[in-house]
Design a protein around this motif. Sequence first.
Motif, PDB file in Angstrom:
ATOM      1  N   GLY A   1      17.831  -7.113  -3.973  1.00 41.76           N
ATOM      2  CA  GLY A   1      18.008  -5.667  -3.881  1.00 41.76           C
ATOM      3  C   GLY A   1      16.953  -4.973  -3.028  1.00 41.76           C
ATOM      4  N   HIS A   2      16.218  -5.748  -2.226  1.00 43.40           N
ATOM      5  CA  HIS A   2      15.190  -5.150  -1.371  1.00 43.40           C
ATOM      6  C   HIS A   2      15.480  -5.440   0.099  1.00 43.40           C
ATOM      7  CE1 HIS A   2      12.913  -4.071  -4.879  1.00 43.40           C
ATOM      8  NE2 HIS A   2      12.922  -5.323  -5.314  1.00 43.40           N
ATOM      9  N   ILE A   3      14.478  -5.209   0.941  1.00 40.78           N
ATOM     10  CA  ILE A   3      14.603  -5.542   2.358  1.00 40.78           C
ATOM     11  C   ILE A   3      13.197  -5.905   2.829  1.00 40.78           C
ATOM     12  CG2 ILE A   3      14.161  -3.199   3.219  1.00 40.78           C
ATOM     13  CD1 ILE A   3      16.984  -5.268   4.646  1.00 40.78           C
ATOM     14  N   ASP A   4      13.098  -6.745   3.841  1.00 42.17           N
ATOM     15  CA  ASP A   4      11.774  -7.083   4.382  1.00 42.17           C
ATOM     16  C   ASP A   4      11.779  -6.862   5.888  1.00 42.17           C
ATOM     17  OD1 ASP A   4       9.340  -8.033   5.127  1.00 42.17           O
ATOM     18  OD2 ASP A   4       9.452  -9.894   3.959  1.00 42.17           O
ATOM     19  N   LEU A   5      11.187  -5.747   6.310  1.00 38.94           N
ATOM     20  CA  LEU A   5      11.174  -5.416   7.738  1.00 38.94           C
ATOM     21  C   LEU A   5      10.023  -6.083   8.468  1.00 38.94           C
ATOM     22  CD1 LEU A   5      11.954  -1.599   7.548  1.00 38.94           C
ATOM     23  CD2 LEU A   5      13.501  -3.474   8.047  1.00 38.94           C
ATOM     24  N   SER A   6       9.170  -6.777   7.728  1.00 40.61           N
ATOM     25  CA  SER A   6       7.942  -7.284   8.356  1.00 40.61           C
ATOM     26  C   SER A   6       8.084  -8.685   8.916  1.00 40.61           C
ATOM     27  CB  SER A   6       6.806  -7.275   7.337  1.00 40.61           C
ATOM     28  OG  SER A   6       6.999  -8.325   6.410  1.00 40.61           O
ATOM     29  N   VAL A   7       9.235  -9.342   8.688  1.00 36.30           N
ATOM     30  CA  VAL A   7       9.287 -10.782   9.004  1.00 36.30           C
ATOM     31  C   VAL A   7       9.085 -11.081  10.491  1.00 36.30           C
ATOM     32  CG1 VAL A   7      10.601 -11.547   6.995  1.00 36.30           C
ATOM     33  CG2 VAL A   7      11.816 -10.712   8.998  1.00 36.30           C
ATOM     34  N   GLY A   8       9.582 -10.204  11.358  1.00 38.29           N
ATOM     35  CA  GLY A   8       9.394 -10.443  12.795  1.00 38.29           C
ATOM     36  C   GLY A   8       7.918 -10.485  13.152  1.00 38.29           C
ATOM     37  N   GLN A   9       7.197  -9.460  12.711  1.00 39.38           N
ATOM     38  CA  GLN A   9       5.770  -9.402  13.037  1.00 39.38           C
ATOM     39  C   GLN A   9       4.981 -10.464  12.280  1.00 39.38           C
ATOM     40  OE1 GLN A   9       4.708  -7.914  15.548  1.00 39.38           O
ATOM     41  NE2 GLN A   9       6.632  -6.809  15.897  1.00 39.38           N
ATOM     42  N   MET A  10       5.421 -10.783  11.059  1.00 44.24           N
ATOM     43  CA  MET A  10       4.751 -11.859  10.321  1.00 44.24           C
ATOM     44  C   MET A  10       4.890 -13.168  11.078  1.00 44.24           C
ATOM     45  SD  MET A  10       3.093 -13.408   8.136  1.00 44.24           S
ATOM     46  CE  MET A  10       2.580 -12.304   6.838  1.00 44.24           C
TER      47      MET A  10
ATOM     48  N   GLY B   1       0.787 -12.492   2.878  1.00 42.96           N
ATOM     49  CA  GLY B   1       1.556 -11.313   3.276  1.00 42.96           C
ATOM     50  C   GLY B   1       2.644 -11.007   2.248  1.00 42.96           C
ATOM     51  N   GLY B   2       3.295 -12.053   1.739  1.00 38.83           N
ATOM     52  CA  GLY B   2       4.345 -11.862   0.744  1.00 38.83           C
ATOM     53  C   GLY B   2       3.795 -11.313  -0.561  1.00 38.83           C
ATOM     54  N   VAL B   3       2.632 -11.807  -0.960  1.00 39.66           N
ATOM     55  CA  VAL B   3       1.996 -11.312  -2.186  1.00 39.66           C
ATOM     56  C   VAL B   3       1.685  -9.826  -2.017  1.00 39.66           C
ATOM     57  CG1 VAL B   3      -0.055 -11.457  -3.647  1.00 39.66           C
ATOM     58  CG2 VAL B   3       1.056 -13.542  -2.850  1.00 39.66           C
ATOM     59  N   TRP B   4       1.175  -9.480  -0.844  1.00 39.34           N
ATOM     60  CA  TRP B   4       0.849  -8.083  -0.542  1.00 39.34           C
ATOM     61  C   TRP B   4       2.088  -7.186  -0.725  1.00 39.34           C
ATOM     62  CZ3 TRP B   4      -2.874  -4.561   0.559  1.00 39.34           C
ATOM     63  CH2 TRP B   4      -2.543  -3.439   1.332  1.00 39.34           C
ATOM     64  N   HIS B   5       3.184  -7.550  -0.069  1.00 42.84           N
ATOM     65  CA  HIS B   5       4.401  -6.739  -0.202  1.00 42.84           C
ATOM     66  C   HIS B   5       4.901  -6.702  -1.642  1.00 42.84           C
ATOM     67  CE1 HIS B   5       5.262  -7.644   4.245  1.00 42.84           C
ATOM     68  NE2 HIS B   5       4.712  -6.470   4.128  1.00 42.84           N
ATOM     69  N   GLY B   6       4.915  -7.894  -2.253  1.00 42.85           N
ATOM     70  CA  GLY B   6       5.425  -7.995  -3.617  1.00 42.85           C
ATOM     71  C   GLY B   6       4.636  -7.113  -4.559  1.00 42.85           C
ATOM     72  N   TYR B   7       3.312  -7.081  -4.382  1.00 41.98           N
ATOM     73  CA  TYR B   7       2.471  -6.248  -5.233  1.00 41.98           C
ATOM     74  C   TYR B   7       2.879  -4.785  -5.121  1.00 41.98           C
ATOM     75  CZ  TYR B   7      -1.528  -3.493  -6.705  1.00 41.98           C
ATOM     76  OH  TYR B   7      -2.320  -2.545  -7.309  1.00 41.98           O
TER      77      TYR B   7
ATOM     78  N   THR C   1       7.321  -2.731   3.480  1.00 43.37           N
ATOM     79  CA  THR C   1       7.383  -3.750   4.527  1.00 43.37           C
ATOM     80  C   THR C   1       7.337  -3.126   5.914  1.00 43.37           C
ATOM     81  OG1 THR C   1       9.801  -3.789   4.478  1.00 43.37           O
ATOM     82  CG2 THR C   1       8.665  -5.354   3.061  1.00 43.37           C
ATOM     83  N   LEU C   2       7.714  -1.848   6.030  1.00 44.28           N
ATOM     84  CA  LEU C   2       7.519  -1.158   7.309  1.00 44.28           C
ATOM     85  C   LEU C   2       6.022  -1.064   7.584  1.00 44.28           C
ATOM     86  CD1 LEU C   2       8.925   0.396   9.621  1.00 44.28           C
ATOM     87  CD2 LEU C   2       8.653   2.473   8.278  1.00 44.28           C
ATOM     88  N   GLY C   3       5.269  -0.734   6.524  1.00 41.13           N
ATOM     89  CA  GLY C   3       3.812  -0.725   6.637  1.00 41.13           C
ATOM     90  C   GLY C   3       3.305  -2.104   7.009  1.00 41.13           C
ATOM     91  N   GLY C   4       3.815  -3.132   6.327  1.00 41.75           N
ATOM     92  CA  GLY C   4       3.406  -4.501   6.607  1.00 41.75           C
ATOM     93  C   GLY C   4       3.705  -4.883   8.053  1.00 41.75           C
ATOM     94  N   MET C   5       4.864  -4.441   8.528  1.00 42.14           N
ATOM     95  CA  MET C   5       5.262  -4.744   9.912  1.00 42.14           C
ATOM     96  C   MET C   5       4.215  -4.209  10.899  1.00 42.14           C
ATOM     97  SD  MET C   5       8.761  -3.373  11.617  1.00 42.14           S
ATOM     98  CE  MET C   5       8.730  -2.577  13.203  1.00 42.14           C
ATOM     99  N   LEU C   6       3.778  -2.962  10.685  1.00 38.19           N
ATOM    100  CA  LEU C   6       2.787  -2.374  11.590  1.00 38.19           C
ATOM    101  C   LEU C   6       1.448  -3.085  11.452  1.00 38.19           C
ATOM    102  CD1 LEU C   6       3.728   1.368  11.065  1.00 38.19           C
ATOM    103  CD2 LEU C   6       4.139  -0.029  13.100  1.00 38.19           C
TER     104      LEU C   6
END
Lengths: 508, 377
Positions: B64-73, B106-112, B125-130
């Motif tokens: 039920g979520h989305i992860d926009l950071s995977v490209g930059q990760m 990075g995943g722990v960060w988003h998950g938290y 994850t938009l924040g994570g992406m940047l």
Amino acid sequence: MKDTVLEMRNITKEFPGVKALDNVTLEVKRGDTHALVGENGAGKSTLMKVLSGVYPYKTYDGEILINGEIATFHTTRDSEKAGVAIIYQELALVKDLNVAENIFLGKLHQRGGVVSWDKVYFEAQKLLDDLGVEVDLSKKIKDIGIGQQQLVEIVKALSVDADILILDEPTAALTEAEVELLMEIIRKLKAKGVTCILISHKLNEVMEICDRCTVIRDGATIGTNDISELDEDKIIKMMAGRELTQRYPDKTAVIQDRVMLEVKSLCKWSKEDDSKKILDDISFNVKAGEILGISGLMGAGRTELLMSIFGYMKGRQEGEIIIDGEAVKISTPKKAIELGMGLVTEDRKKLGLVLIQSIVNNATLASLKKVSRNGVLNADMEVHETNKFVDSIGIKTPSVDVQVQKLSGGNQQKVLLARCLMTKPKVLFLDEPTRGIDVGAKYEIYTLMNELAAQGTAIVMVSSEMPEVIGMSDRVVVMHEGEIVCEYSRNEVSQEKIMLYASGGCND
Amino acid sequence: MIKLNFKKNISAFIMLISLVVIAAVFSILSDGIFFYPRNIAMLARQTTIVAIMAIGMMFVIVAGHIDLSVGQMMGFAGTVAAVLQVWYKWDTAPAIIAALFVGILGGVWHGYWVAYRKIPAFIATLGGMLIFQGAKIGLGKSMSIAPMNESFAKLGQAYIPAYIGWIIGSIAVIAMIISVIMNRRSKIKFNFQTVPVGVDIAKTIGITLVIFVAVWYLNRYQGIPMPVMIMLVLALIFSFVAKKTILGRNIFALGGNFEAATLSGIKTKMNTVIVFVISSGLAAAAGIILTARLNAATPAAGDGKELDAIAACVIGGTSMTGGVGSIPAVIVGALVMAALDNGMSLINLETYWQYIVKGLVLTFAVWADTMSKSRSE
């Protein structure tokens, strides 16, 4: 002699398997404040939904006459146009918009698509002044109290020049002072010639403000009288006067001495507002083999009580919980389940089932450890375990792979029960276990409850259906405004007593 | 029963048919070049990076979520590996482990932030992406970092020798036969009805054929590309996780009905964190393979790739409202995206057209899926 503004003739409304309304007749005179009373599930709300077009014309039998003309409402908009406005228990306001915006929502004064805000505020203020309501128009709905929100709803309804205003339990959540103000407003409306239909459980209010009163029971009209001919006792008799036939299986389970759940002085405060007490000094216990019924009106805190004990409701909590002789702290539902508790929630679609998943997946959800090894599931074992319950509690389905959203309400409820029972709970919480299911399925669930009790399970059942509470419980406690106000044994209990305490009639 | 299964599989059929149509169209337009063994090997390699990211993305979307950071990760992890190896002379294994570790962190960060601090995943994850984009550019000092050790580059460039390919294919077939037999035995043990033996045999023969034809075709060029092999193994592992483990069931349940999952005693917060760890970890794995394939880490690596991963999931029938998704379907989704890229490049379609076509295909794919679902209601 006043003329008739509204007449509902021989209204019959059926849902699959349930006859919700059976030949109901309601006649309301112009300018009257008319009370509509009956216990939960009697059909009051269904009747009002028929009137307001929620159930469109032709989905029911019978006819509605407004000012002597037959009305054919296909949507709620049709009924609004005919001058019928309804205010539901759950308020329909946009919390992030302000009072004025809410009053004119969908019909803001405009010129060429541009809102004329001055006109909106001017007109809104005029409506408020007419009724003597004092609310700051520029305040957001979420920043004003529930009582004021209720008033805003009324003003909103009147902004379309309603002739007939229906209020569905408007005072359930109000404080004493707010109720007084609301009563005053209803009197003002009456003076202006607006007809009000008031649905209420609070008979003292009905006696105080209404002109006439219609009692509904089991989807049928019992009678309509002038208030001057009635008193509270008479109304209660009319509401409850049913013969209790064999709708409940005999309970053979023996109540053991072993106390399975004991709650001592449980207090709970709202998560949003820490000064608001939701549960106040609740103490009770249930023994093995016993069924404890919790009765009360909507908003009395019954569901909150179960959810708090089960570790689901957040917020400050005090008091002691003892399971099978051991004092425990329950912080999450996971912990509660591990300690041997089970909960079947009142809202099976929202809180209970994963509707898009199969019967198996739903049934095993709380016992995945049992059907797996080292975290790896055994699909055949899952089906095997589920099949046991499909047979024993009679889930009617061609296969356990069917999505639960394709099942009937009764079968969905049984899937939820199966999930709960698979964890082998010692203490079972059932919140409105038979809501929205047909009579046959109800009987099966009652039988199942008795069987579980016979096996030594302690059962706590919350129910709004009084006959159910009386028919099934060994003991009944009644809640009112977050407190337990009285307790009766199976022999002492009666609908009249429950109703009296549930509506706050006896505060001693 | 058969009818039910058919309904369940409608979207899979539509997807496979569209894949066949796409392949046929490009085959005609490219005078058959599309089906040359060399191009098929290329296509398989192109699929891997998006496919690996899409596997992780599927778990996030199902929950039920989305992860926009995977490209930059992906870009960041690839850069970490390259910097450690090229500038700090780390060996291949530790460099890879470090890059994967970055992904997990990075995943722990988003998950938290999503699970415990209730920040919408879109924002977290938009924040994570940047953050990862900045970290990637800063760490790599805005330049290409090359070359990698030979052992590292092999991960992205090597081919598995033909005979080993056959061995792997055979092992896969044997494993499949064993699992079919075990499945039958278990059904008999529980007294369930089993499907006719003939059906199982036909199914086994069919899949065997597919495996051997694939191996044979890839062997006609240089063998199974190493990254494709890695992708297949990951797909197998995570398909197992999704379908056969408690973890997978918990994730599908919490995406299907969060409240029901909580009330059933599922640790929803912890599972949410795990979902983001899977997603970020797989993005890091994709980054390692990208760096290996290019034999370099570049400042633009991974830019915009999160959208390809999401598109692959959606084309593969993953429900954006959560609770529904399948890894094989997501891999086919990635294959559709890659086939479009590959085919359009083959016929020298201009870049701007490529974007437009991909956008249209994405829209139509989801439309077809929605239509088939609403009809089967």
